[in-house]
Design a protein around this motif. Structure first.
Motif, short mmCIF file in Angstrom:
data_model
loop_
_atom_site.label_atom_id
_atom_site.label_comp_id
_atom_site.label_asym_id
_atom_site.label_seq_id
_atom_site.Cartn_x
_atom_site.Cartn_y
_atom_site.Cartn_z
N ILE A 49 -16.87 74.74 -22.70
CA ILE A 49 -16.68 76.02 -22.02
C ILE A 49 -17.93 76.87 -22.15
O ILE A 49 -18.42 77.45 -21.17
CB ILE A 49 -15.44 76.77 -22.55
N ASP A 50 -18.48 76.94 -23.36
CA ASP A 50 -19.71 77.71 -23.58
C ASP A 50 -20.84 77.19 -22.70
O ASP A 50 -21.59 77.96 -22.10
CB ASP A 50 -20.12 77.67 -25.05
N LEU A 51 -20.96 75.89 -22.62
CA LEU A 51 -22.01 75.26 -21.81
C LEU A 51 -21.83 75.60 -20.33
O LEU A 51 -22.78 76.01 -19.65
CB LEU A 51 -22.01 73.75 -22.01
N HIS A 52 -20.62 75.46 -19.82
CA HIS A 52 -20.37 75.77 -18.41
C HIS A 52 -20.55 77.25 -18.12
O HIS A 52 -21.06 77.62 -17.04
CB HIS A 52 -18.97 75.30 -17.99
N GLU A 53 -20.20 78.10 -19.07
CA GLU A 53 -20.40 79.53 -18.89
C GLU A 53 -21.89 79.86 -18.80
O GLU A 53 -22.33 80.62 -17.94
CB GLU A 53 -19.74 80.31 -20.03
N GLU A 54 -22.65 79.24 -19.67
CA GLU A 54 -24.10 79.46 -19.65
C GLU A 54 -24.72 78.95 -18.35
O GLU A 54 -25.59 79.60 -17.75
CB GLU A 54 -24.74 78.76 -20.85
N MET A 55 -24.28 77.78 -17.90
CA MET A 55 -24.79 77.23 -16.64
C MET A 55 -24.44 78.14 -15.47
O MET A 55 -25.27 78.35 -14.57
CB MET A 55 -24.22 75.83 -16.42
N GLN A 56 -23.25 78.71 -15.49
CA GLN A 56 -22.83 79.62 -14.43
C GLN A 56 -23.71 80.87 -14.42
O GLN A 56 -24.14 81.34 -13.37
CB GLN A 56 -21.37 80.00 -14.62
N GLU A 57 -24.02 81.39 -15.60
CA GLU A 57 -24.89 82.56 -15.71
C GLU A 57 -26.29 82.24 -15.18
O GLU A 57 -26.90 83.06 -14.48
CB GLU A 57 -24.96 83.04 -17.15
N LEU A 58 -26.80 81.07 -15.51
CA LEU A 58 -28.11 80.66 -15.03
C LEU A 58 -28.13 80.51 -13.50
O LEU A 58 -29.09 80.93 -12.84
CB LEU A 58 -28.57 79.37 -15.68
N ARG A 59 -27.08 79.94 -12.94
CA ARG A 59 -26.99 79.81 -11.48
C ARG A 59 -26.99 81.18 -10.83
O ARG A 59 -27.64 81.38 -9.80
CB ARG A 59 -25.71 79.05 -11.10
N ASN A 60 -26.26 82.13 -11.41
CA ASN A 60 -26.22 83.48 -10.87
C ASN A 60 -27.59 84.14 -10.93
O ASN A 60 -27.99 84.84 -9.99
CB ASN A 60 -25.18 84.32 -11.61
N LEU A 61 -28.33 83.92 -11.99
CA LEU A 61 -29.68 84.47 -12.11
C LEU A 61 -30.61 83.87 -11.05
O LEU A 61 -31.41 84.60 -10.44
CB LEU A 61 -30.26 84.21 -13.49
N LYS A 117 -29.73 82.64 -8.15
CA LYS A 117 -29.33 83.18 -6.84
C LYS A 117 -29.88 84.58 -6.64
O LYS A 117 -30.34 84.93 -5.54
CB LYS A 117 -27.81 83.20 -6.72
N LYS A 118 -29.84 85.39 -7.69
CA LYS A 118 -30.33 86.78 -7.58
C LYS A 118 -31.83 86.83 -7.37
O LYS A 118 -32.33 87.69 -6.68
CB LYS A 118 -29.96 87.57 -8.85
N SER A 119 -32.55 85.90 -7.99
CA SER A 119 -34.01 85.93 -7.88
C SER A 119 -34.52 85.25 -6.63
O SER A 119 -35.69 85.38 -6.28
CB SER A 119 -34.64 85.29 -9.12
N ALA A 120 -33.66 84.54 -5.92
CA ALA A 120 -34.09 83.82 -4.71
C ALA A 120 -34.15 84.73 -3.50
O ALA A 120 -33.69 85.75 -3.35
CB ALA A 120 -33.14 82.67 -4.42
#
Length: 111
Positions: A94-106, A108-111
């Motif tokens: 869960i922690d790993l998937h949460e971190e991956m989700q946060e990274l994906r969101n970052l 997307k925001k920077s693109a």
């Protein structure tokens, strides 16, 4: 005397805990982190009941040395250990998937 019903309680609650843990991983993989965390907590609650039942049985053995262990009890303990392992790993997934989700969101925001 340890009854089959007492032993079966370990199997039932440990089985529930393991199933909930595995489903929590699936939820986290889909990005449903809040749901996954709720399922993990429910898994831990079931595991606690299984552990309490196991402790009661062990105390019975301590107080009644003539009591014999059965394959059924060994099977129940195996279920409990598998559930403990699944629950421990689920937290990490869960922690790993949460971190991956946060990274994906970052990203997307920077693109």
């Amino acid at each position: 005397m340890i009854s089959e019903t007492d032993v079966m309680q370990i199997i039932v609650y440990a089985g529930n805990a393991k199933s909930l843990a595995m489903n929590a991983i699936k939820e986290a993989k889909k990005g449903e982190i809040i749901n996954a965390k709720k399922m993990l907590e429910e898994s831990k609650a079931n595991l606690k009941i299984a552990h309490q039942q196991h402790t009661t049985i062990l105390q019975n053995f301590a107080n009644n040395p003539e009591e014999s262990a059965t394959m059924f009890l060994t099977h129940a303990q195996d279920h409990m250990m598998a559930a403990i392992t699944a629950t421990d790993f689920t937290k990490e997934f869960i922690d790993l998937h949460e971190e991956m989700q946060e990274l994906r969101n970052l990203i997307k925001k920077s693109a």
